[in-house]
Write an enzyme that holds these catalytic residues in place. Structure first.
Site, PDB file in Angstrom:
ATOM      1  N   GLU A  90      14.255   2.315   7.058  1.00  0.00           N
ATOM      2  CA  GLU A  90      12.896   1.773   7.032  1.00  0.00           C
ATOM      3  C   GLU A  90      11.897   2.636   7.791  1.00  0.00           C
ATOM      4  O   GLU A  90      10.785   2.862   7.325  1.00  0.00           O
ATOM      5  CB  GLU A  90      12.870   0.339   7.580  1.00  0.00           C
ATOM      6  CG  GLU A  90      13.333  -0.716   6.595  1.00  0.00           C
ATOM      7  CD  GLU A  90      14.834  -0.754   6.413  1.00  0.00           C
ATOM      8  OE1 GLU A  90      15.313  -1.366   5.438  1.00  0.00           O
ATOM      9  OE2 GLU A  90      15.545  -0.159   7.251  1.00  0.00           O
ATOM     10  N   HIS A 159      17.854 -12.709   9.758  1.00  0.00           N
ATOM     11  CA  HIS A 159      17.187 -12.533   8.464  1.00  0.00           C
ATOM     12  C   HIS A 159      16.263 -13.704   8.126  1.00  0.00           C
ATOM     13  O   HIS A 159      15.963 -13.935   6.958  1.00  0.00           O
ATOM     14  CB  HIS A 159      18.223 -12.378   7.345  1.00  0.00           C
ATOM     15  CG  HIS A 159      19.076 -11.158   7.479  1.00  0.00           C
ATOM     16  ND1 HIS A 159      20.159 -11.122   8.312  1.00  0.00           N
ATOM     17  CD2 HIS A 159      18.978  -9.937   6.902  1.00  0.00           C
ATOM     18  CE1 HIS A 159      20.718  -9.917   8.230  1.00  0.00           C
ATOM     19  NE2 HIS A 159      20.015  -9.180   7.398  1.00  0.00           N
TER      20      HIS A 159
END
Length: 360
Positions: A90, A159
């Site tokens: 990322e 998450h």
């Protein structure tokens, strides 16, 4: 038999001639059902077609059609140069996207979930959000960071975070949180066209939900202005302010409360930053009560900011009771389903808070 046949033919001729004379009523084209996933796909497709500077990059966005199939068909249509699969890094691909934006392109950077954007938060905040200010307005960074935000189902603590308050805290960013298909399409198109970095917070559990889209919203020119909330339901007794998936919860709670004579006004924020305080104040001045609803944690959250703004502004004097917040529970998300359900706002929690606020 012959007489019957002649009668039938004569009747048929009359019917045909009448049909020819008749002027049919032309009704407006009916609204069509479109899922949030397809609305996002349409928005990206139309903007990729409209502006050759726009491109999409992220994990599995190209050959696999996206982890959630939001970019379905785009790689086949636009090829490797416009739809780019990245390694699982990322910080790396967010940095490439920010650099591309500085060089004059208009990237759409997809995070498989916004939880993974924490790997790239230095690029989002320090590189994207602050550069326009630090360059005295000489260097815009027109980039969209998009992907699913907030809790999904059964994916536990790492998450399941809502990043609305995280990114809403930072000057230099615009933060958008759509609910319906119309929101998703109109706001994403506006985000891609915007010259500022935009954090576009989708919700995984909303991707497959169909909504009616009007003829207007199906147009390639359709956009929704960033920074403007929408009143989804008119009411007179209490204002419910919410965003993303919890607009559905508030509308469901409002339907239940309406049977008991309590009319809730439901405001879909659409944008977290800049916050449309004026729309909230207008509603609170009418209903005299405020309840905020969000899936994120309570401390320093979106609801906390709304309550502070109302207290500091002219609507405070119109409140007949303290504003209340319905939020996620102040703990990391548990994995067990029953604990997960009790960690997020439910319709019953909204109903309870409304009745508590109205003292009924």
């Amino acid at each position: 038999m012959a007489a019957s046949l002649r009668c039938f033919l004569r009747t048929g001729k009359n019917a045909v001639s009448a049909l020819r004379r008749r002027e049919f009523h032309r009704s407006a084209p009916a609204a069509v059902q479109v899922t949030v996933r397809d609305a996002l796909n349409q928005a990206m497709d139309e903007e990729l077609e409209r502006d050759e500077r726009v491109f999409l990059l992220g994990e599995e966005v190209a050959q696999y059609d996206g982890a959630y199939k939001v970019s379905r068909g785009l790689w086949k249509k636009y090829g490797d140069k416009r739809i780019i699969d990245t390694p699982i890094t990322e910080m790396g691909f967010a940095g490439i996207a920010v650099g591309a934006a500085m060089a004059g392109l208009r990237p759409i950077c997809e995070f498989m979930t916004f939880n993974f954007s924490m790997q790239a938060i230095d690029q989002v905040i320090n590189s994207a959000a602050k550069t326009y200010y630090m360059s005295a307005g000489l260097q815009p960074v027109p980039i969209v960071f998009r992907g699913p935000n907030g809790a999904s189902a059964g994916v536990a603590a790492q998450h399941s975070q809502c990043f609305a308050a995280w990114y809403g805290h930072c000057p230099g960013l615009k933060v958008v949180s759509p609910w319906s298909s119309e929101d998703a399409k109109g706001l994403l198109k506006s985000a891609i066209r915007d010259d500022n970095p935009v954090v576009f917070l989708e919700n995984e559990l909303m991707y497959g939900v169909p909504f009616e889209m009007s003829e207007e919203s199906q147009s390639k020119d359709f956009t929704i202005p960033i920074g403007k909330a929408k009143v989804e339901r008119q009411g007179t007794h209490v204002t419910l302010v919410t965003h993303s998936r919890y607009v559905s919860h508030c509308l469901d709670a409002a339907a239940v409360l309406a049977k008991e004579g309590i009319e809730c006004e439901v405001i879909n924020l659409r944008t977290i930053r800049p916050l449309d305080v004026e729309s909230i104040e207008t509603s609170v001045m009418k209903t005299n009560h405020l309840v905020t609803v969000e899936g994120g944690w309570p401390q320093f959250g979106v609801g906390a900011e709304i309550c502070a703004r109302i207290m500091e502004g002219p609507a405070f004097n119109y409140l007949d009771a303290p504003a209340t917040r319905v939020t996620g529970v102040d703990i990391p998300m548990p994995y067990a389903k029953i604990l997960e359900d009790n960690s997020l706002p439910q319709i019953k929690d909204i109903i309870f808070s409304v009745k508590k606020t109205l003292n009924v």
